[in-house]
Design a protein around this motif. Structure first.
Motif, short mmCIF file in Angstrom:
data_model
loop_
_atom_site.label_atom_id
_atom_site.label_comp_id
_atom_site.label_asym_id
_atom_site.label_seq_id
_atom_site.Cartn_x
_atom_site.Cartn_y
_atom_site.Cartn_z
N SER A 189 -4.98 -10.87 20.71
CA SER A 189 -4.05 -10.01 19.97
C SER A 189 -4.11 -9.94 18.48
O SER A 189 -4.04 -8.84 17.86
N PHE A 231 -6.77 -7.63 17.82
CA PHE A 231 -6.60 -6.36 18.04
C PHE A 231 -5.72 -5.79 16.72
O PHE A 231 -6.38 -4.74 16.24
N PHE A 232 -4.97 -6.46 16.14
CA PHE A 232 -4.17 -6.03 14.85
C PHE A 232 -5.28 -5.98 13.71
O PHE A 232 -5.22 -5.12 12.86
N ALA A 281 -8.41 -5.46 13.93
CA ALA A 281 -9.11 -4.25 14.10
C ALA A 281 -8.94 -3.05 13.67
O ALA A 281 -9.39 -2.05 13.01
N LEU A 282 -7.30 -2.88 13.94
CA LEU A 282 -6.75 -1.78 13.81
C LEU A 282 -6.47 -1.51 12.42
O LEU A 282 -6.62 -0.64 11.90
N MET A 332 -9.37 -0.29 10.55
CA MET A 332 -9.31 1.26 10.75
C MET A 332 -8.36 2.12 9.83
O MET A 332 -8.49 3.39 10.01
N ASP A 333 -7.51 1.41 9.17
CA ASP A 333 -6.31 1.90 8.96
C ASP A 333 -6.53 3.05 7.76
O ASP A 333 -6.06 4.06 7.58
N GLY A 377 -14.58 0.94 9.49
CA GLY A 377 -15.24 1.05 10.87
C GLY A 377 -16.26 0.25 11.02
O GLY A 377 -16.47 -0.33 12.29
N SER A 411 -14.65 -3.05 12.24
CA SER A 411 -13.93 -3.10 13.48
C SER A 411 -14.80 -2.93 14.67
O SER A 411 -14.61 -3.67 15.70
N SER A 412 -15.78 -1.84 14.49
CA SER A 412 -16.77 -1.68 15.62
C SER A 412 -17.44 -2.65 16.02
O SER A 412 -17.70 -3.09 17.14
N VAL A 454 -15.30 -5.78 17.72
CA VAL A 454 -14.86 -5.43 18.91
C VAL A 454 -16.02 -5.48 19.98
O VAL A 454 -15.74 -6.03 21.13
#
Lengths: 320, 672
Positions: A110, A113-114, A116-117, A120-121, A128, A131-132, A135
């Protein structure tokens, strides 16, 4: 009334985790610096860094959303709750019955997840990249971690970390090949998840080599402080996890007296110091891999974990 | 007044059929079409409530209606398994109807959608209620037919006709397989009623073949690889509320069909059956997700993700089969509970995600992730609810996806006790693939939400998107609340499921969760594993609030808005952001070579040449190339050869008829 001391201990563990996390990070940096023949920063420097960041104004991009501002606290909370579940100086504390090793892996998921988001924000290309790549690494590290969880759970007939620690401490599990394989696998996963060399350089300034740092490039002030705190807490979690599973000596149990607790606490500090020093030596000894070698690195961790699980499944002895 | 729940349900189904007919008759009237969704919502809700009531109350009801074939009639039965899936159909249909009240106002072709929608819901309800093979197959075919009509509703859009054609072929194949399965089950006596088949259960020959046929038939409708190819074509082609129903509910009806045959009608399973299902399920889960990660179309991504989740449900079902075959009833109950709970959870969050995608499609007109972005500012409610769905499907605590994945992992961890060697090798491999699927799901939905909703808008339509209306948001919000509640309070849901679990695998089922301390979920025993969703949720929320308030107390609260830092070289053009394809590039590089033969070509002009560089990605769908394309080729060749039969002379036709007669008489004499 016998429950109250247990709750106090649980609270003490959570407070201790928060207090010790920057110290561990400071120790790793100090060991690395000394090995490179530098004086290095004081071991308390991360505390000063966090205080400095907290007092600064947070500069936020114009198009950042509520997710950007909330994510640091969510990441910190998820990591902190996962840390509360790991036995440090004592096993069998009350909250550890609420969730098991698989839930710990999912809570860290979790947080990621946040994270990485949040990368991207703002809509930059560096976010990017971070984050990429993150993941991609997570898609291999998390299965490897779950294979480690399966192996130790099969040995202990339980997924609860307290039970696993106690089983590996007392039962005649002995030196099994599976245990050795998952120790190696967990170390590899810990290096990847904490963004340490050889997977990622936490001190790099070159954006194209960044993974974790690229995701947090837009953060500043108190938000950056929370994210760095969360990263330090995650490192503490992994070192504590390796200590609790593979070196479960000296840990107190629920209901033990203050003597056993003091011993457990001392042993825990020793484990942290040992783990931090070992990490520092490792980071200085090898070079960072290029990003597309990391899947091979983590793939071998996954394979080791899978083979360990397979060996336990097909072995005739010792499994009920 | 003790009204039978089954008869109420049948009346409700009849009302849905009547609504469909009324809409078909009044198809030219906007008033009539506009009433379809507001009327089907309460009726579907009633069906769902009846399913829940029957599940909680327990008991068994059955009835025979004088419809259908004269010497069989139509048998209907409401037992625990039917009640559970009836609840899923009803509540899913209710949510879709509420959503459609909002979205249906802007439907470009309402006359093609509104009459078929209640018929689709009614057909699905009849499938789960039917108690004989004829009613089951008739309702199954009707379900396929109405959903095909809904898929073809926007038939002018490119690709939709092909999608409908593939769906038609695959649905016919599925029904053929199920027909053969029921024929084998009915046996030489021809007893089509499920009651008679159950009574006959032990003495069926060729039970393994029945299972394979059921796997092919129900599996093709649910979306098991390699029969899943129609799903990513057909589900996105339909209107959004129908996509949600097809992905969220129709796949569950297919899973119900499989459970009914494999766990109820066949009788005692054999261990090798679970091997087949396990292998297929594990491959489906990973393949579905790998395809999902490469998609740019948001709805196709969600459809492939459905394939993955169906794989996870079948993984749980295969473990249940294995445990049942070995007589380990507690473990079988655990695996079955995991599978059924995942089916419920998937219906909830997949519907939520499809509703979100439909709202985005309505607000921007775009389905491709590369044309979206920045929607979190323009459509805050839709984005927040889509985020809940994305977190739920990525199996993050405290949402419901985590609970069913946790239970499935617990079932895998019990499986070393299985004695068969092949299972001992395959189960850890399946567990490893499940772990891989869990991690990739998070990657997939970080990509979908991050590229589609965060960042800066990549097209003018995304920059001007407006939030959708209250009905659509209301439907999504209800599903999001359900996802959170099931994740935080899984104990009552699992207790409600246990009659269905007991019916499917026999034995005593899982221990009642209601009495556990602090609402913890303890599937097997306290010493083995426990999970307390409520406490985890409370702790995470409390920690976040404590840390936020402490920091605000000590720290400066100042916030300054400035242009993005971007290492000192901010580029104002949104095209410099990561696209969906670039986000997937590391994953494509790691996994794509093996699975898709992914091939990237880069043409760089020499230095000094100002012409643009070109980058192309080619992905081959190996399932199409190796399975479907050869079959289509052979079928075409065979059809051409057989076409010569159209041009024979009278004498050749008579010879053919005579030969067929001789052949049939010979077969009949052999049979006797």
């Amino acid at each position: 009334m016998a429950l109250n001391p247990a709750y106090l201990l649980q609270g003490l563990q959570m407070a201790l985790a928060v207090a010790l996390a920057p110290l561990l990070t400071g120790l790793v940096r100090l060991v690395k610096a000394r090995l490179l023949r530098r004086r290095g920063p004081s071991i308390l420097q991360p505390y000063r860094d966090l205080l400095r960041l907290i007092r600064k104004e947070a500069v936020i991009a114009e198009n950042a959303s509520w997710l950007f501002r909330a994510a640091p606290y969510l990441i910190f909370a998820a990591t902190w709750v996962a840390m509360a579940l790991v036995p440090t100086f004592a096993t069998g504390l009350p909250f550890s019955w609420s969730a098991d090793l698989i839930a710990i892996v999912a809570l860290l998921g979790s947080a990621r997840f946040f994270q990485a988001l949040a990368g991207m924000d703002v809509g930059t290309s560096f976010g990017g990249i971070g984050s990429s790549r993150e993941v991609m690494i997570a898609s291999l590290a998390e299965p490897a971690m779950l294979m480690v969880a399966f192996t130790v759970s099969l040995l202990a007939h339980s997924t609860q970390l307290s039970t696993i620690s106690e089983t590996l401490q007392y039962s005649t599990v002995g030196l099994r090949i599976s245990v050795a394989m998952v120790l190696v696998a967990l170390i590899l996963v810990a290096l990847a998840e904490n963004a340490r060399i050889p997977v990622d350089n936490p001190a790099t300034h070159l954006e194209l080599t960044m993974i974790h740092e690229a995701m947090v490039l837009e953060y500043s002030g108190r938000h950056l402080a929370m994210i760095e705190f969360g990263a330090a807490l995650k490192l503490l979690l992994y070192v504590s996890l390796i200590g609790a599973i593979f070196m479960p000596v000296g840990m107190a149990h629920a209901g033990d007296g203050p003597g056993a607790l003091a011993i457990g606490f001392g042993v825990y500090l020793a484990k942290l110091a040992g783990g931090g020093a070992a990490l520092g030596v490792l980071e200085v000894s090898i070079a960072k891999m290029r990003v597309f070698r990391v899947p091979e690195f983590l793939g071998s961790a996954f394979m080791l974990g899978f083979l360990a699980t397979l060996l336990l499944f097909v072995s005739k002895g010792g499994l009920r | 007044m003790d009204l039978s729940l089954l008869s109420l349900a049948l009346y409700a189904v009849g009302a849905l059929f009547a609504l469909a007919v009324a809409a078909a008759v009044g198809v030219r009237s906007k008033v009539v079409l506009g009433l379809v969704y507001p009327l089907s919502a309460p009726i579907a809700g009633l069906i769902g409530a009846l399913g829940v009531a029957s599940l909680l109350r327990g008991g068994l009801e059955s009835t025979v209606l004088p419809l259908g074939l004269p010497w069989i009639g139509s048998h209907f039965r409401l037992d625990a398994l039917s009640a559970l899936f009836l609840a899923i159909v009803g509540l899913g249909g209710c949510a879709a109807s509420v959503y459609a009240i909002g979205s249906g106002r802007h439907e470009p072709a309402p006359a093609r959608v509104a009459p078929f929608f209640p018929a689709f819901l009614a057909a699905m309800s009849v499938v789960v209620l039917s108690d004989d093979a004829f009613t089951f197959l008739a309702a199954w075919e009707f379900m396929s037919l109405t959903s095909w009509a809904l898929v073809m509703a926007h038939h002018r859009e490119p690709g939709n006709t092909f999608a409908g054609y593939v769906y038609f072929v695959m649905a016919s194949f599925g029904t053929l397989a199920l027909l053969l399965a029921f024929a084998l089950l009915a046996g030489p006596g021809g007893h089509y009623a499920f009651g008679a088949i159950r009574a006959d259960a032990g003495s069926q020959r060729l039970a393994g073949l029945v299972l394979i046929l059921a796997l092919l038939g129900a599996g093709s409708k649910a979306g098991l690889a390699p029969l899943h190819v129609w799903l990513p074509l057909a589900h996105p082609a339909a209107p959004s509320h129908v996509s949600a129903l097809m992905s969220g509910v129709m796949t569950k009806v297919a899973i119900y069909g499989f459970i009914r045959i494999a766990f109820d009608l066949i009788g005692g399973p054999q261990a090798w059956w679970s091997l087949v299902v396990l292998a297929v399920a594990a491959i489906t889960a990973v393949m579905g997700l790998l395809y999902a990660v490469m998609q740019e179309d948001l709805k196709r991504l969600l459809a492939y993700s459905t394939v993955e989740n169906v794989g996870i449900v079948f993984l749980g079902l295969s473990l249940a089969l294995a445990f049942k075959a070995n007589g380990m009833s507690e473990a079988a109950a655990l695996a079955m509970t995991a599978a059924l709970l995942h089916a419920i959870n998937h219906a909830a969050f997949k519907s939520l995600l499809f509703f979100g995608a439909g709202s985005v499609l309505f607000a921007t007109g775009k389905r491709s992730l590369d044309a979206l972005g920045g929607l979190i500012h323009r459509m805050p409610a839709t984005s927040a609810l889509f985020l809940v769905g994305a977190a739920a499907i990525s199996a993050l605590p405290p949402f419901n996806g985590f609970v069913s994945e946790w239970l499935t992992f617990q079932a895998v961890l019990v499986s070393p006790q299985l004695p068969q060697w092949a299972l001992k090798f395959l189960t850890p491999a399946a567990g490893a693939m499940l772990a891989l699927a869990a991690a990739l799901a998070a990657a997939c939905f970080v990509r979908a939400f991050g590229v589609g909703f965060l960042g800066r808008p990549r097209s003018s339509e995304a920059a001007e998107a407006r939030e959708v209306d209250g009905f659509q948001i209301g439907a999504m919000a209800a599903l999001a609340v359900a996802c959170l509640l099931i994740g935080v309070l899984p104990g009552p849901v699992i207790d409600a499921l246990s009659p269905a679990v007991r019916q499917a695998v026999g034995g005593a089922g899982l221990a009642a969760q209601a009495g556990k301390a602090w609402l913890t979920l303890v599937p097997i025993s306290d010493s083995r594993s426990s999970y307390n969703g409520a406490l985890v949720f409370l702790f995470v929320t409390a920690s976040a609030l404590i840390s936020a308030s402490l920091v605000r107390a000590i720290a400066s609260r100042a916030v300054r808005r400035a242009p993005a830092w971007d290492c000192g070289y901010p580029d104002p053009r949104p095209v410099t952001q990561y696209t969906a394809s670039s986000f997937a590039q590391p994953l494509r590089r790691v996994f794509g070579g093996m699975v898709f033969r992914a091939h990237e070509t880069v043409e760089m002009p020499p230095p000094g040449d100002p012409s643009p560089a070109r980058f192309a990605v080619r992905l081959d769908d190996l399932v199409w190339d190796w399975l479907y394309a050869p079959i289509a080729l052979w079928v075409g060749k065979a059809a051409e050869r057989l076409n010569r039969l159209q041009f024979l002379t009278i004498r050749q036709y008579l010879t053919l008829v005579f030969a067929a007669l001789v052949l049939l008489l010979a077969m009949l004499s052999l049979w006797r």
